[in-house]
Scaffold this motif. Structure first.
Motif, PDB file in Angstrom:
ATOM      1  N   PHE A 261     -39.486  79.175  35.290  1.00  0.00           N
ATOM      2  CA  PHE A 261     -39.572  76.972  34.784  1.00  0.00           C
ATOM      3  C   PHE A 261     -38.680  76.319  35.555  1.00  0.00           C
ATOM      4  N   ARG A 262     -38.783  74.991  35.937  1.00  0.00           N
ATOM      5  CA  ARG A 262     -37.182  74.157  36.491  1.00  0.00           C
ATOM      6  C   ARG A 262     -36.767  73.806  35.304  1.00  0.00           C
ATOM      7  N   ASN A 263     -36.862  73.574  34.188  1.00  0.00           N
ATOM      8  CA  ASN A 263     -36.002  73.119  33.225  1.00  0.00           C
ATOM      9  C   ASN A 263     -37.061  73.436  31.680  1.00  0.00           C
ATOM     10  N   HIS A 264     -35.983  72.921  30.284  1.00  0.00           N
ATOM     11  CA  HIS A 264     -35.979  73.494  29.829  1.00  0.00           C
ATOM     12  C   HIS A 264     -37.180  72.504  28.972  1.00  0.00           C
ATOM     13  N   THR A 265     -37.786  71.255  29.562  1.00  0.00           N
ATOM     14  CA  THR A 265     -38.705  70.442  29.486  1.00  0.00           C
ATOM     15  C   THR A 265     -40.270  70.881  29.370  1.00  0.00           C
ATOM     16  N   LYS A 266     -39.926  71.882  31.125  1.00  0.00           N
ATOM     17  CA  LYS A 266     -40.985  71.939  31.757  1.00  0.00           C
ATOM     18  C   LYS A 266     -41.389  74.033  30.776  1.00  0.00           C
ATOM     19  N   PHE A 267     -40.905  74.183  30.429  1.00  0.00           N
ATOM     20  CA  PHE A 267     -41.532  75.644  29.636  1.00  0.00           C
ATOM     21  C   PHE A 267     -41.523  74.890  28.309  1.00  0.00           C
ATOM     22  N   GLU A 268     -41.494  73.839  27.524  1.00  0.00           N
ATOM     23  CA  GLU A 268     -41.863  72.657  26.453  1.00  0.00           C
ATOM     24  C   GLU A 268     -43.104  72.501  26.321  1.00  0.00           C
ATOM     25  N   THR A 269     -43.254  71.822  27.682  1.00  0.00           N
ATOM     26  CA  THR A 269     -45.156  71.549  28.302  1.00  0.00           C
ATOM     27  C   THR A 269     -45.736  72.628  28.530  1.00  0.00           C
ATOM     28  N   ALA A 270     -45.292  73.571  29.470  1.00  0.00           N
ATOM     29  CA  ALA A 270     -46.328  74.994  28.708  1.00  0.00           C
ATOM     30  C   ALA A 270     -46.723  75.365  27.561  1.00  0.00           C
ATOM     31  N   GLU A 271     -45.939  75.188  26.795  1.00  0.00           N
ATOM     32  CA  GLU A 271     -46.040  75.917  25.761  1.00  0.00           C
ATOM     33  C   GLU A 271     -46.513  75.080  24.941  1.00  0.00           C
ATOM     34  N   PHE A 272     -46.729  73.709  25.206  1.00  0.00           N
ATOM     35  CA  PHE A 272     -47.669  73.157  24.532  1.00  0.00           C
ATOM     36  C   PHE A 272     -49.022  73.534  24.695  1.00  0.00           C
ATOM     37  N   PHE A 273     -49.510  73.249  26.446  1.00  0.00           N
ATOM     38  CA  PHE A 273     -50.573  72.940  26.837  1.00  0.00           C
ATOM     39  C   PHE A 273     -51.157  74.683  26.780  1.00  0.00           C
ATOM     40  N   PHE A 274     -50.812  75.614  26.810  1.00  0.00           N
ATOM     41  CA  PHE A 274     -51.368  77.761  26.567  1.00  0.00           C
ATOM     42  C   PHE A 274     -51.166  77.570  25.393  1.00  0.00           C
ATOM     43  N   ILE A 275     -49.989  77.385  24.566  1.00  0.00           N
ATOM     44  CA  ILE A 275     -50.189  78.295  23.183  1.00  0.00           C
ATOM     45  C   ILE A 275     -50.390  77.349  22.847  1.00  0.00           C
TER      46      ILE A 275
ATOM     47  N   ALA B 115     -48.660  70.254  38.503  1.00  0.00           N
ATOM     48  CA  ALA B 115     -49.985  69.209  39.479  1.00  0.00           C
ATOM     49  C   ALA B 115     -51.124  68.939  39.233  1.00  0.00           C
ATOM     50  N   ASP B 116     -51.125  69.946  38.582  1.00  0.00           N
ATOM     51  CA  ASP B 116     -52.595  70.521  38.076  1.00  0.00           C
ATOM     52  C   ASP B 116     -52.632  71.944  37.154  1.00  0.00           C
ATOM     53  N   HIS B 117     -54.074  72.405  35.827  1.00  0.00           N
ATOM     54  CA  HIS B 117     -53.849  73.359  35.708  1.00  0.00           C
ATOM     55  C   HIS B 117     -53.570  74.383  36.225  1.00  0.00           C
ATOM     56  N   ARG B 118     -53.898  74.596  37.380  1.00  0.00           N
ATOM     57  CA  ARG B 118     -53.925  75.766  38.560  1.00  0.00           C
ATOM     58  C   ARG B 118     -52.283  75.894  38.840  1.00  0.00           C
ATOM     59  N   ASP B 119     -51.187  75.364  38.530  1.00  0.00           N
ATOM     60  CA  ASP B 119     -50.164  75.276  39.165  1.00  0.00           C
ATOM     61  C   ASP B 119     -49.478  75.397  37.707  1.00  0.00           C
ATOM     62  N   LEU B 120     -50.192  74.388  36.789  1.00  0.00           N
ATOM     63  CA  LEU B 120     -48.999  75.535  34.947  1.00  0.00           C
ATOM     64  C   LEU B 120     -49.837  76.976  35.065  1.00  0.00           C
ATOM     65  N   TYR B 121     -51.037  77.370  35.303  1.00  0.00           N
ATOM     66  CA  TYR B 121     -51.265  78.487  34.904  1.00  0.00           C
ATOM     67  C   TYR B 121     -50.517  79.261  36.188  1.00  0.00           C
ATOM     68  N   LYS B 122     -50.187  78.795  36.708  1.00  0.00           N
ATOM     69  CA  LYS B 122     -49.417  79.843  37.989  1.00  0.00           C
ATOM     70  C   LYS B 122     -47.879  80.092  38.015  1.00  0.00           C
ATOM     71  N   THR B 123     -47.571  79.440  37.190  1.00  0.00           N
ATOM     72  CA  THR B 123     -46.236  79.518  36.757  1.00  0.00           C
ATOM     73  C   THR B 123     -46.096  80.342  35.817  1.00  0.00           C
TER      74      THR B 123
ATOM     75  N   ASN C 266     -47.909  82.741  34.815  1.00  0.00           N
ATOM     76  CA  ASN C 266     -48.054  83.993  35.940  1.00  0.00           C
ATOM     77  C   ASN C 266     -46.724  84.914  36.325  1.00  0.00           C
ATOM     78  N   ASN C 267     -45.845  84.073  36.399  1.00  0.00           N
ATOM     79  CA  ASN C 267     -44.821  84.542  37.116  1.00  0.00           C
ATOM     80  C   ASN C 267     -43.467  84.403  36.338  1.00  0.00           C
ATOM     81  N   ILE C 268     -43.603  84.544  35.144  1.00  0.00           N
ATOM     82  CA  ILE C 268     -42.547  84.800  34.256  1.00  0.00           C
ATOM     83  C   ILE C 268     -42.577  85.782  34.317  1.00  0.00           C
ATOM     84  N   PRO C 269     -41.082  86.731  34.362  1.00  0.00           N
ATOM     85  CA  PRO C 269     -40.825  87.579  35.255  1.00  0.00           C
ATOM     86  C   PRO C 269     -40.687  88.806  34.073  1.00  0.00           C
ATOM     87  N   VAL C 270     -40.977  88.608  32.039  1.00  0.00           N
ATOM     88  CA  VAL C 270     -40.911  89.407  31.562  1.00  0.00           C
ATOM     89  C   VAL C 270     -42.242  89.103  30.642  1.00  0.00           C
TER      90      VAL C 270
END
Length: 252
Positions: free
Chosen positions: A30-44, A74-82, A84-88
């Motif tokens: 994730f580019r920054n903390h805000t992007k991480f928090e956004t993904a966590e909100f949507f997905f978790i 950009a869309d849900h695919r961009d979110l899911y791809k990011t 899936n690329n989490i290295p842990v």
């Protein structure tokens, strides 16, 4: 023999390399903390459906046009791809499609025109994660061995590395000087008749499981991440009339 992550042998008794420390502001991928928090909100937290993710991101984008900016995804695919690329954590899922390419009759059955998805995770990476799991340190066999009872000197059979096959494989490996000091890691694969149905249509799969013979049976039975799903194998369907076609059975 102990070695580093690249297979270079270390002096006997060397301690394992400490894990790499991450910087507190490293939110990769994730580019920054805000992007991480956004993904966590949507997905978790909210478990937002894909269509609603797209709708919200479109509304967000409409407010940023005047600033010549764009939303974090950009869309849900961009979110899911990011995600899936989490290295842990778990190894990311990937997929490919397959379809029949052999000879076709004049009136082909439906399965010959269908496309089947196969989902999988890199089994090498899954096994690598198992080998690096510190939870198994006291319940992990680094080499085959044989155990005999004190009463009658009867050979004992319990864990995988107690078996004759594992012992024989280690003997074969030892004949090659290039592999001296290496560890034998038997990979165990299995499946069952349980199908995973996804919504409607032809989306049924056989789950494919993987484990390694080095962990002891009590660990594997406890499902302490020593048994992992590495794939979902698509199940082609056919009407009873077509299910005995000679070309259907090997394709399935």
């Amino acid at each position: 023999r102990p070695c580093d992550a690249h297979g270079t042998f270390l002096p006997p008794g060397s301690a394992p390399e400490p894990p790499l420390e991450k910087m507190p502001d490293d939110w990769t991928p994730f580019r920054n903390h805000t992007k991480f928090e956004t993904a966590e909100f949507f997905f978790i937290e909210n478990q937002t459906p894909a269509a609603q993710i797209n709708r919200l991101l479109d509304l967000w984008a409409s407010t940023l046009v005047k600033h010549d900016d764009r939303p974090l995804f950009a869309d849900h695919r961009d979110l899911y791809k990011t995600i899936n690329n989490i290295p842990v954590g778990d190894v990311k899922w990937e997929s490919f499609s397959a379809h029949y390419t052999g000879e076709r009759p004049d009136i082909p059955p439906p399965w010959m025109d269908q496309t089947f998805d196969v989902w999988y995770r890199d089994p090498h990476q899954v096994v690598w994660n198992m080998l690096g799991n510190p939870d198994y340190i006291e319940e992990f066999d680094y080499r085959p061995y044989r155990e005999f009872s004190t009463d009658g000197n009867v050979q004992q059979w319990k864990d995988f590395m107690l078996g004759d096959w594992a012992w024989d494989q280690a003997d074969l490996i030892a004949t090659d000087p290039e592999t001296h000091g290496s560890m034998f890691v038997p990979v165990i694969l299995g499946s069952d008749k349980t199908t995973v149905s996804v919504a409607t249509g032809n989306n049924e799969y056989y789950p494919l499981y993987a484990s390694i013979g080095n962990v002891r049976n009590n660990v594997r039975r406890a499902h302490r991440e020593a048994l992992a799903i590495v794939g979902f194998l698509a199940i082609p369907k056919s009407k009873y009339l077509h299910s005995f076609f000679l070309n259907f059975l090997p394709f399935r």
